[in-house]
Design an enzyme around this catalytic site. Sequence first.
Site, short mmCIF file in Angstrom:
data_model
loop_
_atom_site.label_atom_id
_atom_site.label_comp_id
_atom_site.label_asym_id
_atom_site.label_seq_id
_atom_site.Cartn_x
_atom_site.Cartn_y
_atom_site.Cartn_z
N SER A 46 0.81 -1.22 0.00
CA SER A 46 0.00 0.00 0.00
C SER A 46 0.85 1.27 0.00
CB SER A 46 -0.94 0.03 1.21
OG SER A 46 -1.80 -1.08 1.16
N GLY A 243 -4.53 -2.08 -0.47
CA GLY A 243 -3.80 -1.81 -1.71
C GLY A 243 -3.48 -0.34 -1.85
N GLY A 245 -2.80 3.51 -3.65
CA GLY A 245 -3.38 4.45 -4.61
C GLY A 245 -4.85 4.76 -4.38
N CYS A 272 -9.15 -2.05 4.52
CA CYS A 272 -8.52 -0.83 4.01
C CYS A 272 -9.00 -0.50 2.59
CB CYS A 272 -7.00 -0.93 4.13
SG CYS A 272 -6.29 0.71 4.39
N MET A 273 -8.18 -0.75 1.53
CA MET A 273 -8.71 -0.56 0.18
C MET A 273 -9.98 -1.40 0.02
SD MET A 273 -8.30 0.85 -2.78
CE MET A 273 -6.84 1.12 -3.76
N GLN A 276 -12.91 0.44 1.08
CA GLN A 276 -13.27 1.48 0.11
C GLN A 276 -13.96 0.87 -1.11
OE1 GLN A 276 -9.36 3.21 -0.37
NE2 GLN A 276 -9.35 4.04 1.71
N ASN A 314 -2.97 2.61 7.72
CA ASN A 314 -2.18 3.16 6.62
C ASN A 314 -3.11 3.48 5.47
OD1 ASN A 314 -0.50 3.72 4.48
ND2 ASN A 314 0.02 1.58 4.11
N GLY A 316 -4.93 6.92 2.97
CA GLY A 316 -5.02 8.34 2.64
C GLY A 316 -6.40 8.74 2.17
N TYR A 317 -7.23 7.73 1.84
CA TYR A 317 -8.60 7.99 1.38
C TYR A 317 -9.57 7.48 2.43
CZ TYR A 317 -6.40 8.79 -3.15
OH TYR A 317 -5.61 9.28 -4.15
N HIS A 356 -6.21 -1.94 9.99
CA HIS A 356 -5.59 -3.23 9.68
C HIS A 356 -5.71 -4.21 10.84
CE1 HIS A 356 -3.85 -2.37 5.77
NE2 HIS A 356 -3.80 -1.11 6.20
N GLU A 358 -5.06 -7.21 10.81
CA GLU A 358 -3.92 -8.15 10.75
C GLU A 358 -2.66 -7.50 11.34
OE1 GLU A 358 -4.76 -6.24 8.40
OE2 GLU A 358 -3.01 -5.62 7.23
N1 LIG Z 1 -3.70 0.33 3.02
C1 LIG Z 1 -4.64 0.52 2.12
O1 LIG Z 1 -5.31 -0.40 1.66
C2 LIG Z 1 -4.80 1.93 1.63
C3 LIG Z 1 -5.99 2.16 0.73
C4 LIG Z 1 -5.84 3.39 -0.13
N2 LIG Z 1 -4.71 3.26 -1.02
C5 LIG Z 1 -5.69 4.61 0.75
O2 LIG Z 1 -4.61 5.17 0.83
O3 LIG Z 1 -6.63 5.02 1.38
#
Ligand SMILES: NC(=O)CC[C@H](N)C(=O)O
Length: 377
Positions: A46, A243, A245, A272-273, A276, A314, A316-317, A356, A358
């Site tokens: 990520s 993931g 981005g 996380c991703m 989203q 971790n 950013g979105y 996270h 995990e």
């Molecule tokens: N760790 C992630 O899965 C981050 C998800 C997405 N890339 C974000 O920054 O929000």
Amino acid sequence: MRNVTLILDDGSRFSGKSFGYEKPVAGEVVFNTAMTGYPESLTDPSYAGQLMTLTYPLVGNYGVPPFTIEPNGLATFMESEKIHAEAIIVSDYSYEYSHWNAVESLGDWLKREKVPGITGIDTRELTKVLREHGVMMGKIVFENEELRMKNEEFPSYSDINYVDQVSCKEIIHYFPSGTSSHSAANSSFFIPHSSLKKVVLVDCGVKTNIIRCLLKRNVEVIRVPWDYDYNGLEFDGLFISNGPGDPDTCDAAVQNIRKAMANEKLPIFGICMGNQLLSKAGGAKIYKLKYGHRSHNQPVRMVGTERCFITSQNHGYAVDNNTLSADWEPLFINMNDGSNEGIKHKRNPWFSAQFHPEAASGPTDTEFLFDEFVKLL
Ligand SMILES: NC(=O)CC[C@H](N)C(=O)O
């Protein structure tokens, strides 16, 4: 030690010294306030496309663990097969290291993997700039190479599909017994019969500890490329990984989740991703946080309870809570800024976490979410 300059998109400059590989790089400059965990964070896919600033000042003093690979192909101590961050930015790199499991220094590892590391940066000031302005692009320029880099444009982080760069290219089938098998993603893949429950894991840049957490609970994991259409396969649960981005670059994954949702009984869990993308599949919208959550101590509250958990994060979105449709509700809320930290469907076994569970690295207090998922299978 070669002099280096970190130049931010707004023109701010920070001078430091190189302790890693010498190569100019550009990326989104983010900060992580965890006190430990650089081997795990650097190999967390990520972080692709990002220059990782650590606010804890002393970095490197416990060295780097060996890059041993288990019989199932997963790294024993790392979160993927290589460093994914573009660079690491620290205040005070420790040239000495000592740890029972260390085999090399952070600097030697960075050089071997051709990733820059810079030290002597006032990371407290840099973080203040990022907090005031919001995250921005930056580049690391080496002494005597300034002219060459001067006119180079900053790439746009949100235009790049980093998930496509880091996702697996073939289907990998992991067994709890500790083995794995590979198949080409374009072959007619079928899942051989066994008595164990099977989870399709959509690999947007999965951290190995997610796979370990599933295998530890005695399920088979079928890891597929991020845009693979798994809907014809026979499986018991769907997992959507973390993931790098912008989630808006991952439309194919969202379409496949929507198709999977035709089966209202299929358990779905995202991290996380994955939170989203599940939210997008449910019709919600994503926005970019000013400077993201990257640390080991993000407090989240489980909605409808007074239970609060300290989580590893971790991202950013974030998911816009106001855009969740009537069928969905927030599952966790961040205690610092009120942003979404997970969602759940009101009737179907579909839920996700923005943090996270995990860990790796960070607190393991929310690992029970894997138990909840496996119970639903
Ligand atoms: N760790 C992630 O899965 C981050 C998800 C997405 N890339 C974000 O920054 O929000």
